[in-house]
Structure formats: structure tokens, C-alpha cells
Design an enzyme around this catalytic site. Sequence first.
Site, PDB file in Angstrom:
ATOM      1  N   TYR A 159      -1.771  -0.690   1.698  1.00  0.00           N
ATOM      2  CA  TYR A 159      -1.594  -0.570   0.242  1.00  0.00           C
ATOM      3  C   TYR A 159      -0.354  -1.355  -0.205  1.00  0.00           C
ATOM      4  CZ  TYR A 159      -2.387   1.601  -4.311  1.00  0.00           C
ATOM      5  OH  TYR A 159      -2.667   1.824  -5.632  1.00  0.00           O
ATOM      6  N   LYS A 166       2.876   2.054  -7.918  1.00  0.00           N
ATOM      7  CA  LYS A 166       2.176   3.235  -8.435  1.00  0.00           C
ATOM      8  C   LYS A 166       3.087   4.463  -8.450  1.00  0.00           C
ATOM      9  CE  LYS A 166      -2.035   1.626  -9.211  1.00  0.00           C
ATOM     10  NZ  LYS A 166      -2.672   1.633 -10.551  1.00  0.00           N
TER      11      LYS A 166
END
Length: 258
Positions: A159, A166
Site C-alpha cells: 500500500y 490515508k
Amino acid sequence: MNTETVYPILSGKRALVVGVANEHSIAWGCALAFRKLGAEVVLTYLNEKALPHVAPLAAEIDAQLLPLDVTQAGQLEALFAALAEHGKLDILVHSIAYAPKADLQGGLLDCSLDGFLQAMDVSCHSFVRMAKLAAPLMTDGGSMLAMSYHGADKVVPNYNVMGPVKAALEASCRYLAYELGPSGIRVHAISPGPLQTRAASGLKDFDLLLSDAVARAPLGQLVDILDVGNTCAYLASPYAHRLTGSTVYVDGGLNIIA
């Protein structure tokens, strides 16, 4: 025979949904859920290349369609000026994210400054800018929802830079919930489980992430865009009028598994 009864609990509400790229987009699931429950929907499209993919979807739900590229100066302001011409706004969904492919597929240590800043601007700060412009239109209060992912809270291999970005988005949701609460505006981060979307396809070994989610989630199933959309519709409804500042997982329980 379909005996489902739908109550138009969002009748009279107006929703802006940012981030529809095609029929597989999470944002499209939100738009469908809002429309089904009676809301008027406004969609945006990124550019002329995206327009042929988004325009038929807008027509399907009788949605207003406006251009928006948050990286282009003035477009965000023009969007909200156009919205203001037609009255108030009740719901905002931010479902856009971006990082250059080299920075997204490389580790965080190798992420360039430009790549990090682009990811933060499009995926996080654009939501703050939208919130500032949307708040004056939410004259009767409202709901703002931004799409996150479990990689904001825990390390998810591959990720990479999107994890810190995020995490910043989820923190921004909490602070916006605090600042906008007195105006009756509620703010949530939504954290869906892995979904086969165009944006997710840029992640390395994403197919392995999908299969792992099915194997480990307590419900043993992947979620779909309507699962996310229905959750957002609930949070935007009067039934959730005292909920704000949360990160809401829609992942079949995957986030509870160590």
C-alpha cells in the site's frame, strides 16, 4: 417476487459525489444508493477522456454532471459556484485518490517528494478544500464522507505511500467533524475492504490482497460497491444524525483480524 420496500429517507436531499470513473467505482455505488433513497445526485467527471464513461451513468440516475479535476486551478471553485446556483447541498462524497505509479509501487523510503505531495493533495487536502466550499451550502446541516482504507491504520504490504496519506485523510475527517459539528455537519471516513476498482488495480499484487480478504474476513466474502453505498446512505440519513467523526469499516469484519 421482489418484496423489498424502499423508504425515500433522502428525499429532498442533494448529494455531490466526486470520483465516479466507471460502473465499478465505489463512488458509483454511493450515487446509486443515494438516488434509490430519493436524493438528487450531482456527479463529476475528471476530463474529456472520462466523460464517455461517466455520462451514461449520470443519465441512468438523472444526475447533473459537472467537470472536476482538483489539480487544475479554479475547477473546484467553479464546481461549487455552479452548485450554489441551484440551491443547497446536503451530502458530499469524496472518493478520489492518486499517486504517481512509480511512487505507488515503490516502498515509502523510495517515494519522491513530488509524488508524496501529489498523493497528499489529491487524496487528502482536496477533501479539506471541498469541505470549506461545501459547508456554506449545507444550510440545514449535512454529511461529508471520504473514502479511506485499512492501510491507514495498519501496515498493508504494497500500500506504500497511500498508507500515510490515508492516515492523514482520516485525521482530517476527525478534525473537520469537530470544526463543522456546530453547523450540524457530520463527517466520516469510510474504510471499505478490498474492491476490484480501477484505482485499486494500480497496487502491486492486488489479486493476492483480494484472495486474502476472502480467506480471513469473518463473513468470508468480499464487499461490493453497493455495500459501501448503502452504508454511506445510512450515515447521511436522519437515522445517523448523532454520529460523526468515525472511521466506518465496510469490510466483512476483516479489520478485526490480527
